[in-house]
Write a protein that holds these residues in place. Structure first.
Motif, PDB file in Angstrom:
ATOM      1  N   TYR A  51     -39.977  33.561  83.763  1.00 50.51           N
ATOM      2  CA  TYR A  51     -38.612  33.251  82.984  1.00 50.51           C
ATOM      3  C   TYR A  51     -38.798  32.395  81.882  1.00 50.51           C
ATOM      4  O   TYR A  51     -38.491  32.414  80.825  1.00 50.51           O
ATOM      5  N   VAL A  59     -27.909  33.766  78.981  1.00 56.12           N
ATOM      6  CA  VAL A  59     -27.268  35.055  79.083  1.00 56.12           C
ATOM      7  C   VAL A  59     -26.103  35.338  78.701  1.00 56.12           C
ATOM      8  O   VAL A  59     -25.049  34.333  78.611  1.00 56.12           O
ATOM      9  N   THR A  71     -30.388  38.364  80.271  1.00 55.58           N
ATOM     10  CA  THR A  71     -29.272  38.986  80.835  1.00 55.58           C
ATOM     11  C   THR A  71     -29.674  40.221  81.666  1.00 55.58           C
ATOM     12  O   THR A  71     -28.914  40.222  82.569  1.00 55.58           O
ATOM     13  N   TYR A  74     -31.044  38.865  84.693  1.00 55.61           N
ATOM     14  CA  TYR A  74     -29.981  37.859  85.693  1.00 55.61           C
ATOM     15  C   TYR A  74     -29.005  39.141  86.464  1.00 55.61           C
ATOM     16  O   TYR A  74     -28.832  39.088  87.602  1.00 55.61           O
ATOM     17  N   ILE A 285     -30.030  30.529  85.829  1.00 57.35           N
ATOM     18  CA  ILE A 285     -30.463  31.930  85.546  1.00 57.35           C
ATOM     19  C   ILE A 285     -31.680  32.215  86.029  1.00 57.35           C
ATOM     20  O   ILE A 285     -32.091  33.275  86.957  1.00 57.35           O
ATOM     21  N   ILE A 289     -32.856  35.186  89.041  1.00 55.33           N
ATOM     22  CA  ILE A 289     -33.487  36.196  88.757  1.00 55.33           C
ATOM     23  C   ILE A 289     -34.671  36.151  89.797  1.00 55.33           C
ATOM     24  O   ILE A 289     -35.220  37.233  90.521  1.00 55.33           O
TER      25      ILE A 289
END
Length: 420
Positions: A51, A59, A71, A74, A285, A289
């Motif tokens: 990431y 996002v 986005t 996530y 974020i 993830i």
């Protein structure tokens, strides 16, 4: 991953956890502090790194490629968590910093609007401080009354006493699914059903259950459930709140700011729909993830397989601890093959202070926890100032338990020679 009878689950997965392959104080690391935090597999570590290396972006706010990819990842993690606990809708999963924040979210957003003077909140004496202090604060704000379920002689949740405590004055029941000190698995489905018969809502602290056994929120029928990512092979700084859809929609926002709004004027604002109403500001974020990757990893193994293997380890751990006469364990003993309790053992060893035990075990490369495990009221209840705790995960082995037991025996003998 392919499972065979010849190889244990730990044999298959240990290569995925680089931190386990090191020495501590000149001895191979034996990590038995999993109830405090789990270790992270390469899939999770690489996902977090990817990431930041490949598509680091905020996002929900941009239309460029990196923002779209961030986005998608996530929100994809939200879908994975929803499926993992069998939520009815993805909007029922709210990302939080941890379970503590999730409980506080419910205490403020729902509690401030629905709890009044004289209302009753039922907790248990085994609750983690995170599932105790927020309700104490709510009671102080509102004049609500806290009631506490005590333990059976086997040091389990006293269901009969719970039935006698609950009444139509009860507005909330907040209990732990698995005690991080006693290791008991509480009968949450029955607890919830009884509470609903009286019109009460139920929050389940699942920090010690979601990483170790199948959890199905629809079958459980809880109103809210909380968990922390760092205990389930994900990074720190990320957790989640599950809540029934209509219940979450009825709750006011917890924090105000960006992301959680629909329209903002100088004198008023309208709020976004679920789940974003409760996710103010830039979220964690990368961590979210990576939580999705952790869910992928655990799901690929199978939570039923994890629970079965850890139950076998638990049975073996208690059999070995029983050979040390000075050791007193807390909570129920494991039943057949360890089923019926969590993969941890809190214990004392005569007059030896748990911190002293932990220090000597560390010299042998064995990492355990010592203290009150954020359950001070429980320790007062069981008349123990503190306890030592060895907690297992699916990457632990019988051989590691053997090393722990040898080191524990040596530590007990060492202090016995001093005190004797």
């Amino acid at each position: 991953m392919t499972f065979t009878q010849a190889r244990t689950l730990a044999d298959i997965v240990r290569a995925d956890f680089p931190i386990l392959h090191q020495e501590v104080n000149g001895k191979p690391l034996v990590y038995l502090d999993n109830a405090a935090t789990s270790q992270k597999p390469l899939l999770v570590l690489n996902t977090l790194r990817d990431y930041y290396e490949q598509y680091n972006s905020n996002v929900h706010r941009g239309v460029h490629t990196l923002a779209a990819k961030a986005t998608e990842a996530y929100e994809g993690a939200r879908d994975k968590v929803a499926a993992f606990v069998n939520a009815a809708a993805r909007e029922e999963i709210v990302f939080t910093r941890n379970a503590t924040e999730a409980i506080n979210l419910v205490a403020y957003s729902w509690g401030n609007s629905n709890i009044q003077r004289g209302d009753e909140i039922i907790l248990s004496v085994m609750e983690h401080h995170s599932n105790l202090v927020p309700w104490q604060l709510l009671a102080q704000r509102t004049g609500a009354v806290l009631k506490f379920v005590e333990l059976t002689p086997e040091e389990e949740f006293n269901l009969e006493q719970y039935k006698s405590l609950i009444s139509d004055k009860t507005k909330l029941v907040a209990v732990v699914h698995v005690s991080n000190t006693l290791g008991c698995i509480n009968p949450v489905q029955e607890i919830i059903a009884i509470a609903h018969q009286h019109g009460a809502k139920v929050l389940i602290d699942a920090c010690q259950s979601v990483p170790h056994m199948p959890v199905n929120v629809q079958q459980m029928d809880c109103d809210w459930l909380v968990a922390s990512g760092h205990k389930m092979c994900a990074p720190t700084g990320i957790g989640f709140l599950y809540g029934k859809l209509e219940l979450l929609r009825s709750m006011l926002p917890f924090l105000g700011g960006g992301e959680m709004i629909a329209d903002v004027y100088l004198d008023r604002s309208t709020y976004a729909d679920l789940p974003h109403k409760f996710e103010a500001g830039t979220p964690a974020i990368g961590e979210a993830i990576a939580l999705g990757a952790a869910v992928d990893y655990l799901g690929a193994i199978g939570m039923d397989k994890i629970y079965a293997y850890e139950s076998e380890l638990t049975q073996y751990l208690f059999e070995q601890l029983a050979q040390i006469s000075e050791v007193r364990t807390y909570g129920p003993l494991p039943k057949i093959a360890g089923v019926g309790r969590a993969a941890l053992a809190s214990f004392t060893a005569g007059d030896v202070h748990p911190h002293d035990l932990s220090t000597l075990l560390d010299q042998a490369g064995v990492a355990i926890r010592a203290g009150h495990h954020c359950t001070q009221p429980l320790h007062r209840y069981i008349h123990a100032q503190s306890t030592a705790r060895a907690s297992l995960s699916f990457y632990n082995t019988r051989e590691e338990i053997d090393i722990f037991i040898v080191a524990l025996k040596e530590a007990v003998e060492f202090f016995g020679s001093i005190f004797g």
